[in-house]
Design a protein around this motif. Structure first.
Motif, PDB file in Angstrom:
ATOM      1  N   GLY A  44     -86.865  51.764  35.007  1.00 20.28           N
ATOM      2  CA  GLY A  44     -87.289  52.419  36.237  1.00 20.28           C
ATOM      3  C   GLY A  44     -86.186  52.508  37.280  1.00 20.28           C
ATOM      4  O   GLY A  44     -86.453  52.492  38.478  1.00 20.28           O
ATOM      5  N   GLY A  45     -84.942  52.595  36.834  1.00 25.11           N
ATOM      6  CA  GLY A  45     -83.833  52.802  37.763  1.00 25.11           C
ATOM      7  C   GLY A  45     -83.286  51.553  38.424  1.00 25.11           C
ATOM      8  O   GLY A  45     -82.445  51.638  39.322  1.00 25.11           O
ATOM      9  N   ARG A  46     -83.741  50.371  37.994  1.00 25.51           N
ATOM     10  CA  ARG A  46     -83.182  49.131  38.529  1.00 25.51           C
ATOM     11  C   ARG A  46     -83.058  48.078  37.431  1.00 25.51           C
ATOM     12  O   ARG A  46     -83.677  48.205  36.374  1.00 25.51           O
ATOM     13  CB  ARG A  46     -84.011  48.553  39.677  1.00 25.51           C
ATOM     14  CG  ARG A  46     -85.361  49.153  39.858  1.00 25.51           C
ATOM     15  CD  ARG A  46     -86.035  48.884  41.192  1.00 25.51           C
ATOM     16  NE  ARG A  46     -85.763  47.594  41.780  1.00 25.51           N
ATOM     17  CZ  ARG A  46     -86.502  46.507  41.616  1.00 25.51           C
ATOM     18  NH1 ARG A  46     -87.556  46.541  40.822  1.00 25.51           N
ATOM     19  NH2 ARG A  46     -86.196  45.404  42.233  1.00 25.51           N
ATOM     20  N   ILE A  47     -82.265  47.058  37.707  1.00 31.51           N
ATOM     21  CA  ILE A  47     -82.155  45.957  36.759  1.00 31.51           C
ATOM     22  C   ILE A  47     -83.386  45.067  36.945  1.00 31.51           C
ATOM     23  O   ILE A  47     -83.614  44.538  38.036  1.00 31.51           O
ATOM     24  CB  ILE A  47     -80.874  45.133  37.008  1.00 31.51           C
ATOM     25  CG1 ILE A  47     -79.616  46.011  36.879  1.00 31.51           C
ATOM     26  CG2 ILE A  47     -80.810  43.936  36.050  1.00 31.51           C
ATOM     27  CD1 ILE A  47     -79.392  46.633  35.520  1.00 31.51           C
ATOM     28  N   VAL A  48     -84.179  44.923  35.898  1.00 33.71           N
ATOM     29  CA  VAL A  48     -85.393  44.111  36.025  1.00 33.71           C
ATOM     30  C   VAL A  48     -85.230  42.725  35.413  1.00 33.71           C
ATOM     31  O   VAL A  48     -86.021  41.833  35.675  1.00 33.71           O
ATOM     32  CB  VAL A  48     -86.631  44.801  35.403  1.00 33.71           C
ATOM     33  CG1 VAL A  48     -86.961  46.083  36.170  1.00 33.71           C
ATOM     34  CG2 VAL A  48     -86.423  45.100  33.935  1.00 33.71           C
ATOM     35  N   LYS A  49     -84.194  42.556  34.611  1.00 35.31           N
ATOM     36  CA  LYS A  49     -83.938  41.225  34.068  1.00 35.31           C
ATOM     37  C   LYS A  49     -82.497  41.112  33.609  1.00 35.31           C
ATOM     38  O   LYS A  49     -81.935  42.057  33.076  1.00 35.31           O
ATOM     39  CB  LYS A  49     -84.880  40.938  32.893  1.00 35.31           C
ATOM     40  CG  LYS A  49     -84.873  39.472  32.472  1.00 35.31           C
ATOM     41  CD  LYS A  49     -86.096  39.117  31.663  1.00 35.31           C
ATOM     42  CE  LYS A  49     -86.125  37.629  31.314  1.00 35.31           C
ATOM     43  NZ  LYS A  49     -86.508  36.786  32.463  1.00 35.31           N
ATOM     44  N   SER A  50     -81.897  39.953  33.844  1.00 37.74           N
ATOM     45  CA  SER A  50     -80.542  39.689  33.376  1.00 37.74           C
ATOM     46  C   SER A  50     -80.523  38.346  32.664  1.00 37.74           C
ATOM     47  O   SER A  50     -81.305  37.453  32.987  1.00 37.74           O
ATOM     48  CB  SER A  50     -79.559  39.635  34.558  1.00 37.74           C
ATOM     49  OG  SER A  50     -79.531  40.875  35.229  1.00 37.74           O
ATOM     50  N   GLY A  51     -79.647  38.251  31.701  1.00 32.75           N
ATOM     51  CA  GLY A  51     -79.536  36.995  30.979  1.00 32.75           C
ATOM     52  C   GLY A  51     -78.256  36.983  30.178  1.00 32.75           C
ATOM     53  O   GLY A  51     -77.350  37.785  30.432  1.00 32.75           O
ATOM     54  N   ASP A  52     -78.186  36.078  29.215  1.00 31.84           N
ATOM     55  CA  ASP A  52     -77.007  36.064  28.352  1.00 31.84           C
ATOM     56  C   ASP A  52     -77.363  36.793  27.053  1.00 31.84           C
ATOM     57  O   ASP A  52     -78.380  37.471  26.972  1.00 31.84           O
ATOM     58  CB  ASP A  52     -76.497  34.639  28.119  1.00 31.84           C
ATOM     59  CG  ASP A  52     -77.530  33.767  27.423  1.00 31.84           C
ATOM     60  OD1 ASP A  52     -78.533  34.314  26.901  1.00 31.84           O
ATOM     61  OD2 ASP A  52     -77.340  32.536  27.396  1.00 31.84           O
TER      62      ASP A  52
END
Ligand code: ADP
Ligand code: MG
Ligand code: MG
Length: 250
Positions: free
Chosen positions: A222-230
């Motif tokens: 949806g046009g944004r980062i919703v989750k970050s991880g390794d």
């Protein structure tokens, strides 16, 4: 900081696509961008490279301390940004060799260096062909004249090797990419990882990340980062899909 994207909003054809995208990339880091189809991954690459029609409407992007959004497309390339899915249009009468030399010379000029001699460039280009397993006859062919999928990839990686960019953005949109082409991309990226150069690797396939091991994985939805991880996040996505992230907040 190599790249600092802060709350980036962008539209295409009057449609809001990026809606508050933020990513920080330090020198030497490899970030993988994953996410459902239509989430804005390619739009992100196009906005960063300055492709006409992709308009940033809010937020900021700095590249090596410069305001990227203020720079012309060519300036971004000369400054060391490389977009691997960007193709030159077919230019009649221009060979791959001439095209690549012009790109290398444009960068050298920007660095205050003289043009590379034809003899030196031919040697360098032939060596690079060998590294990506392209026949040297490729250099004589016209720009974008009848590339197979695998040749396209090899050409992209060859360009990347010749230009030695500081930030490489790869957008692996081709679902038909075979394992050989995947390996060429991965080998090329790994050969160029040197602790300083950064990579943004957009991919649908966890499999590519078995070969290019990222420092960070981000999910764009949806046009944004919703989750970050390794890198383990990529495996989780492979197993669970994207549905479970619908209600995630960063
Ligand atoms: P992804 O790469 O994640 O699959 P894209 O960035 O290609 O997503 O597309 C995001 C949205 O923007 C889609 O709805 C797509 O239709 C739209 N879009 C992208 N490029 C264009 C364009 N040139 N013209 C019109 N709509 C576009
Ligand atoms: Mg898509
Ligand atoms: Mg895409």
């Amino acid at each position: 900081m190599m790249l600092n994207i802060k709350d980036l909003h962008a539209k295409v054809e009057e449609k809001d696509i990026l809606k508050g995208l933020s990513i920080e990339v330090k020198p030497g880091e490899v970030h993988a961008i994953m996410g459902p189809n239509g989430s804005g991954k390619s739009t992100m690459g196009n906005v960063l490279s300055g492709r006409p029609g992709y308009e940033a409407t809010a937020g900021s992007v700095t590249f090596k301390g410069h305001d990227l959004l203020e720079m012309e497309t060519e300036e971004r390339a000369r400054e060391g940004l490389f977009l691997a899915f960007q193709y030159p249009v077919e230019i009649p009468g221009v060979s791959n060799m001439e095209f690549l030399k012009a790109a290398v010379d444009a960068k050298r000029k920007h660095q205050g260096l003289d043009e590379i001699s034809s003899v030196d460039f031919l040697k360098l280009a032939r060596e690079t062909c060998k590294r990506v397993n392209l026949d040297a006859s490729f250099l004589k062919r016209g720009v974008n004249e009848g590339f197979s999928g695998g040749e396209k990839k090899r050409n992209e990686i060859m360009q990347m090797m010749l230009l030695e960019p500081d930030l490489c953005i790869l957008d692996e949109t081709d679902s038909g990419l075979d394992i050989d082409a995947l390996q060429v991309v991965a080998d090329g990226v790994n050969a160029m990882r040197d602790g300083k150069r950064s990579f943004l690797v957009v991919t649908h396939y966890q499999r590519l990340l078995d070969y290019i091991v990222p420092d960070y994985v981000h999910v764009l939805a949806g046009g944004r980062i919703v989750k970050s991880g390794d890198k383990s996040l990529a495996l989780e996505l492979e197993a669970k899909g994207y549905g479970w992230l619908e209600n995630e907040v960063v």
